[in-house]
Every structure is written in C-alpha cells, then in structure tokens.
Design a protein around this motif. Structure first.
Motif, PDB file in Angstrom:
ATOM      1  N   CYS A  13       9.279  12.021 -10.682  1.00  0.00           N
ATOM      2  CA  CYS A  13       8.470  10.811 -10.477  1.00  0.00           C
ATOM      3  C   CYS A  13       8.376   9.997 -11.772  1.00  0.00           C
ATOM      4  O   CYS A  13       8.438   8.761 -11.745  1.00  0.00           O
ATOM      5  CB  CYS A  13       7.072  11.181  -9.984  1.00  0.00           C
ATOM      6  SG  CYS A  13       7.027  11.910  -8.329  1.00  0.00           S
ATOM      7  N   SER A  14       8.246  10.677 -12.897  1.00  0.00           N
ATOM      8  CA  SER A  14       8.167   9.994 -14.189  1.00  0.00           C
ATOM      9  C   SER A  14       9.460   9.256 -14.498  1.00  0.00           C
ATOM     10  O   SER A  14       9.448   8.150 -15.052  1.00  0.00           O
ATOM     11  CB  SER A  14       7.876  11.003 -15.304  1.00  0.00           C
ATOM     12  OG  SER A  14       6.630  11.641 -15.112  1.00  0.00           O
ATOM     13  N   ALA A 114      -5.040  13.244 -10.285  1.00  0.00           N
ATOM     14  CA  ALA A 114      -5.046  13.237  -8.816  1.00  0.00           C
ATOM     15  C   ALA A 114      -4.444  14.521  -8.265  1.00  0.00           C
ATOM     16  O   ALA A 114      -4.986  15.116  -7.315  1.00  0.00           O
ATOM     17  CB  ALA A 114      -4.272  12.025  -8.300  1.00  0.00           C
ATOM     18  N   TRP A 115      -3.340  14.970  -8.838  1.00  0.00           N
ATOM     19  CA  TRP A 115      -2.728  16.217  -8.390  1.00  0.00           C
ATOM     20  C   TRP A 115      -3.637  17.411  -8.678  1.00  0.00           C
ATOM     21  O   TRP A 115      -3.723  18.338  -7.868  1.00  0.00           O
ATOM     22  CB  TRP A 115      -1.372  16.412  -9.065  1.00  0.00           C
ATOM     23  CG  TRP A 115      -0.310  15.475  -8.583  1.00  0.00           C
ATOM     24  CD1 TRP A 115      -0.473  14.378  -7.777  1.00  0.00           C
ATOM     25  CD2 TRP A 115       1.088  15.541  -8.873  1.00  0.00           C
ATOM     26  NE1 TRP A 115       0.729  13.758  -7.561  1.00  0.00           N
ATOM     27  CE2 TRP A 115       1.707  14.440  -8.209  1.00  0.00           C
ATOM     28  CE3 TRP A 115       1.872  16.396  -9.634  1.00  0.00           C
ATOM     29  CZ2 TRP A 115       3.077  14.210  -8.299  1.00  0.00           C
ATOM     30  CZ3 TRP A 115       3.247  16.171  -9.719  1.00  0.00           C
ATOM     31  CH2 TRP A 115       3.836  15.085  -9.050  1.00  0.00           C
ATOM     32  N   VAL A 145       3.749  12.920  -3.853  1.00  0.00           N
ATOM     33  CA  VAL A 145       4.729  11.852  -4.058  1.00  0.00           C
ATOM     34  C   VAL A 145       4.107  10.500  -3.742  1.00  0.00           C
ATOM     35  O   VAL A 145       4.325   9.502  -4.452  1.00  0.00           O
ATOM     36  CB  VAL A 145       5.985  12.089  -3.202  1.00  0.00           C
ATOM     37  CG1 VAL A 145       6.919  10.881  -3.264  1.00  0.00           C
ATOM     38  CG2 VAL A 145       6.723  13.335  -3.676  1.00  0.00           C
ATOM     39  N   MET A 146       3.310  10.455  -2.691  1.00  0.00           N
ATOM     40  CA  MET A 146       2.631   9.207  -2.331  1.00  0.00           C
ATOM     41  C   MET A 146       1.751   8.717  -3.468  1.00  0.00           C
ATOM     42  O   MET A 146       1.776   7.536  -3.841  1.00  0.00           O
ATOM     43  CB  MET A 146       1.792   9.421  -1.071  1.00  0.00           C
ATOM     44  CG  MET A 146       0.983   8.192  -0.653  1.00  0.00           C
ATOM     45  SD  MET A 146      -0.278   8.564   0.594  1.00  0.00           S
ATOM     46  CE  MET A 146      -1.483   9.476  -0.389  1.00  0.00           C
ATOM     47  N   ILE A 147       0.956   9.610  -4.052  1.00  0.00           N
ATOM     48  CA  ILE A 147       0.054   9.215  -5.129  1.00  0.00           C
ATOM     49  C   ILE A 147       0.838   8.708  -6.330  1.00  0.00           C
ATOM     50  O   ILE A 147       0.472   7.718  -6.971  1.00  0.00           O
ATOM     51  CB  ILE A 147      -0.851  10.402  -5.514  1.00  0.00           C
ATOM     52  CG1 ILE A 147      -1.852  10.688  -4.394  1.00  0.00           C
ATOM     53  CG2 ILE A 147      -1.583  10.134  -6.828  1.00  0.00           C
ATOM     54  CD1 ILE A 147      -2.733   9.511  -4.022  1.00  0.00           C
ATOM     55  N   SER A 439       6.427   2.835   1.689  1.00  0.00           N
ATOM     56  CA  SER A 439       5.435   2.584   0.646  1.00  0.00           C
ATOM     57  C   SER A 439       6.051   2.690  -0.751  1.00  0.00           C
ATOM     58  O   SER A 439       5.740   1.894  -1.644  1.00  0.00           O
ATOM     59  CB  SER A 439       4.257   3.561   0.791  1.00  0.00           C
ATOM     60  OG  SER A 439       3.613   3.407   2.042  1.00  0.00           O
ATOM     61  N   VAL A 440       6.912   3.676  -0.953  1.00  0.00           N
ATOM     62  CA  VAL A 440       7.595   3.800  -2.243  1.00  0.00           C
ATOM     63  C   VAL A 440       8.499   2.591  -2.474  1.00  0.00           C
ATOM     64  O   VAL A 440       8.505   1.984  -3.554  1.00  0.00           O
ATOM     65  CB  VAL A 440       8.416   5.103  -2.302  1.00  0.00           C
ATOM     66  CG1 VAL A 440       9.273   5.134  -3.573  1.00  0.00           C
ATOM     67  CG2 VAL A 440       7.496   6.322  -2.263  1.00  0.00           C
ATOM     68  N   THR A 441       9.269   2.220  -1.448  1.00  0.00           N
ATOM     69  CA  THR A 441      10.182   1.081  -1.566  1.00  0.00           C
ATOM     70  C   THR A 441       9.434  -0.206  -1.871  1.00  0.00           C
ATOM     71  O   THR A 441       9.831  -0.983  -2.749  1.00  0.00           O
ATOM     72  CB  THR A 441      10.989   0.916  -0.264  1.00  0.00           C
ATOM     73  OG1 THR A 441      11.742   2.106  -0.017  1.00  0.00           O
ATOM     74  CG2 THR A 441      11.926  -0.278  -0.356  1.00  0.00           C
ATOM     75  N   ALA A 442       8.338  -0.447  -1.154  1.00  0.00           N
ATOM     76  CA  ALA A 442       7.589  -1.694  -1.332  1.00  0.00           C
ATOM     77  C   ALA A 442       6.999  -1.794  -2.726  1.00  0.00           C
ATOM     78  O   ALA A 442       7.129  -2.827  -3.404  1.00  0.00           O
ATOM     79  CB  ALA A 442       6.483  -1.788  -0.274  1.00  0.00           C
TER      80      ALA A 442
END
Length: 457
Positions: A13-14, A114-115, A145-147, A439-442
């Motif tokens: 993610c980073s 958050a995690w 992944v969402m967060i 959501s990731v794409t947007a």
C-alpha cells in the motif's frame, strides 16, 4: 492476519501511495507549484517557533496571513511545524520541500492506527480466545486495503501543498486518538490513559474541529465513569481533558486573541477579495451558516459525484461546480467529488455499521466503544455541512466519523458471510470486491489528476 502478512500489505500500500505522491518518480521533494508556493507555510512557522515566537515574518505567506495587532499569523495547527523543527534547526536546505514526506508520515500514522484499532477489535471479540477471526481473513484484508487506499486520504496524496497536509495530519491524529480510546475503554490502565492523553494533545495541535471532537469524547468518557465513582483513572482523564483544552485554546489566544478559530475578517484575503467580503457579510463574519446545508449535502453526498473523462486517469471530479441553493453566497465552490461516489465501500460499510451498532448498543460492548469513537469525528463532519467553502480536500473530514462505523459494518458483514450459503457468499464477496476496486481507482485517479493542478480549477 499475521504480523508478517500485515507488514507486507502495508509495504504494498505504501508503494502505491508513494507512486502517486511522487508522480512515479518526480521525487519526495516535489511541490505543487514551481515557486514552492503553499508548500512552505509550516517551514516558516517552524522557523518562528525556533525563535520562540508564533508570529511570522511580514508578507511570508501572502494573502493567507491573518494580521492581528500588526503581527502576521497562520491559522493552521502547529504540529506539522513542530515536526519540522529538528530538521530546520540543522539545515534549511529542504525548506519548503518537505510536504510530500510529512504527508506520507501522516498517512502512515493514519493507516497503522486504523489497522491497530481493527486488530484490537478482533482481539476483544468473544471468539478471540479460540483464535478464530470473526468474518475470516478475507474481510480483514479487504477492510485494511480499503482504509489505506480507498478513502480521501489517498486522494490527498496528490496535491503537494499545505492545505492537504494539514487535513491529513488532522485525520491521522484523530484516528490515533480513536485507537487509544478503544484501548482505554477495553482495558483501563494508567498507561492507556497516558497514551490517550498524548493522542488527544496531537489531535488538538492539528485540526481544531477534529480536536474538539476528541476532547468532547474524553469529557463524555470521564463523566460516564464518574457516575460509578471517582478514582485515579477519572482524575487522569480529567487532567487529559484540561491539557487538551489548554493546547487548543492557548495558542489560539496568543495568535488571535480569542478562544477558538481565527477572526476571518482579519485575513489579508478577506480585505482584498470581493467574493470573500460578500460571503462574510452574508454569513455574519464567519464561514458557517445553516443556509449552506442543502448545497453542501448535495455536493458531498450525491451518488453521482464524479465524472468519466476520455484521458488518463479517466475518473475526475464532476464537470460542473456544485449547485448552490437558496442563493447562498459561498467563498469558493470547486468542482468537488462526493464521498458517496468515490469512497463507496467506506460509506456502505459505515451505513451498515451505524444501523447494526445502534440496534445492539446495549448488549455489544465492542460496538458501543466504536460508536463513542465515531463521535470524535462528528463535529468536523457537522461543521463541514454548514461551511461556506466547497472543495475536494474536505472529503477527508468524513473519515474520522465513518471509520469506526465501517469497522462495525465489516464485523457484521463477516457474521453474515459465515452464515450464508455458497451462492450468497459469492455475491457478497463479488460486490465488496467491485466496490473496493472502484473506490481505490476513484481516489487514486483523483489524486493523480489533482497533483497536476496549478491553476484555478
């Protein structure tokens, strides 16, 4: 999820975050404008703090300055400037070029906190002792992944300027507070109370509306516990609330001579911009007015708050500026995507979590703790609804409210998955995967497109 797997997921993610923030190689010292405009505010504030002062040099931040008693002040929270002080005490070689690095650190704090909150929730569920993860590993991975990649916090990685950095640190500090709050409610101890006080201090030194929310939650927690008796723990919580109040109010008193917020009429922009003058006259000298509510509700919550373009990165903000109702006079209304349209999975899980949490609040201590944590984000979201300025960066003000609710929703979804047949499970998993991918794409696309904006878009 094992620690090794979580570390690998965080690294992945980073990598995506940094690819967006650096525009795939522009560099960690990238700024939004070639002349470093709107990137050096916290560096200038840090230099002032190193001199033992809060006031800034004359004309150092231009029209954003507030001139109070002949001294120019900045209205942002102090923490990002404090973070820069050790660097600027040694060298000014990177002055005005630390925005991307600071924002990445804020994003890391946000994700890790958050995690950690999610891990703590799993650890305090009835099935934790047996080693069973409620809802399974898949739900946990999707939520994490969402967060990290499917909220406005990723979108803010695009613009390398002070406005995005300030909001990112505000949200990160508030989520850190929510994690420590949950730990204290699950297992009260002097250590947890000390860490909670530190998180509260960080929150109030960043974004005031989020800091006020965290402060109010501390007061509520202390008051509820005091009804059962007053002991050392309650005194420590009260002391944390007093410390937070002082850190919130004292710097504001020194800078602006009032308890909360700056006097908007004293900002340089307010004295030269005709639209700002009309807005302040309309709203009674402030940025808030209930008449902004319908316009803001539509802008931030409409389901079609995005547009599809024919060029990379293909997803963009709406093509038109927000609709204004009741002839309300706004300061500025930028083309602004909605939280519902761009962070759809977060909103859906939060809606499920709100309903489920309220239905079981009396019998579910986990849900009850998360509902209280969500209250920390309510003042910021409520203020945004009556704010006379509509802009994409403000979407992040919803995150602190929605995150704990989405965690309740994810846990509820996991229970439903466990009890569903194979066909139903496929539909639910497939739907969640589609919403996550969108959501990731947007948010990634909006981050990329906004990283190139250098004009009045």
């Amino acid at each position: 999820m094992s620690r090794r797997a979580e570390a690998a997921l965080l690294a992945a993610c980073s990598a995506l975050y940094l690819a967006i923030a650096t525009r795939a190689g522009t560099g960690l010292l990238r700024t939004q404008f070639d002349n470093d405009a709107y990137s050096q505010f916290f560096d200038i504030q840090a230099e002032a703090l190193l001199r033992g002062d809060l006031a800034l040099p004359e004309n150092s931040i231009g029209i954003e300055a507030f001139v109070v008693d002949g001294r120019e002040q900045m209205y942002f929270g102090l923490f990002p400037a404090i973070l820069r002080m050790p660097v600027l005490a040694v060298t000014d070689a990177w002055s005005g070029q630390l925005t991307v690095i600071s924002s990445f650190v804020a994003w890391l704090v946000f994700v890790v906190a958050a995690w950690a909150l999610a891990n703590r929730v799993v650890a305090t569920t009835p099935d934790a002792a047996s080693g069973r993860q409620p809802g399974g590993l898949g739900v946990e991975v999707v939520w994490k992944v969402m967060i990290a990649l499917a909220t406005p916090m990723l979108m803010l990685a695009g613009p390398a300027w002070v406005f995005s950095e300030a909001i990112m640190w505000g949200v990160a500090a508030a989520v850190l507070f929510q994690w420590r709050l949950y730990c204290e409610m699950a297992e009260s101890s002097s250590r947890n109370q000390l860490l909670l006080a530190g998180a509260l201090a960080l929150a109030v030194l960043n974004r005031p509306t989020l800091g006020v929310g965290c402060l109010l939650v501390i007061v509520v927690l202390a008051a509820v516990r005091a009804r059962r008796g007053v002991g050392a723990g309650e005194y420590r919580l009260a002391a944390a609330a007093v410390l937070g109040s002082l850190l919130l109010v004292v710097p504001n008193m020194i800078r602006f001579g009032r308890l909360l917020g700056p006097p908007m009429e004293l900002q340089v922009l307010s004295q030269i911009d005709e639209q700002r003058m009309r807005m302040l006259a309309y709203a009674g000298g402030d940025f808030t007015d209930p008449r902004y509510l319908p316009s803001n509700l539509l802008a931030y919550l409409r389901p079609d708050g995005f547009s599809i373009s024919g060029r990379f990165p293909f997803v963009d903000a709406p093509t038109e500026v927000p609709t204004v109702f009741w002839d309300a006079v706004f300061d500025i209304t930028y083309r602004t995507p909605s939280i519902v349209a761009t962070s759809t999975l977060l909103v859906v899980t939060a809606a499920i979590g709100l309903v489920a949490g309220l239905r079981t609040v009396r019998v579910d201590p986990v849900g009850r703790r998360l509902l209280l944590a969500a209250l920390a984000g309510l003042p910021a979201a409520a203020t945004l609804m009556i704010w006379g300025f509509i802009a994409p960066r403000y979407l992040a003000d919803f995150v602190t409210l929605l995150l704990p609710l989405s965690l309740i929703g994810a846990a509820r979804a996991a229970v439903v998955l466990d009890g569903s047949g194979r066909r139903t499970r496929r539909w639910l998993v497939g739907g969640a995967a589609v919403l996550l991918a969108w959501s990731v794409t947007a948010n990634a696309a909006l981050a990329v497109s906004s990283s190139y904006l250098t004009g009045p878009d």
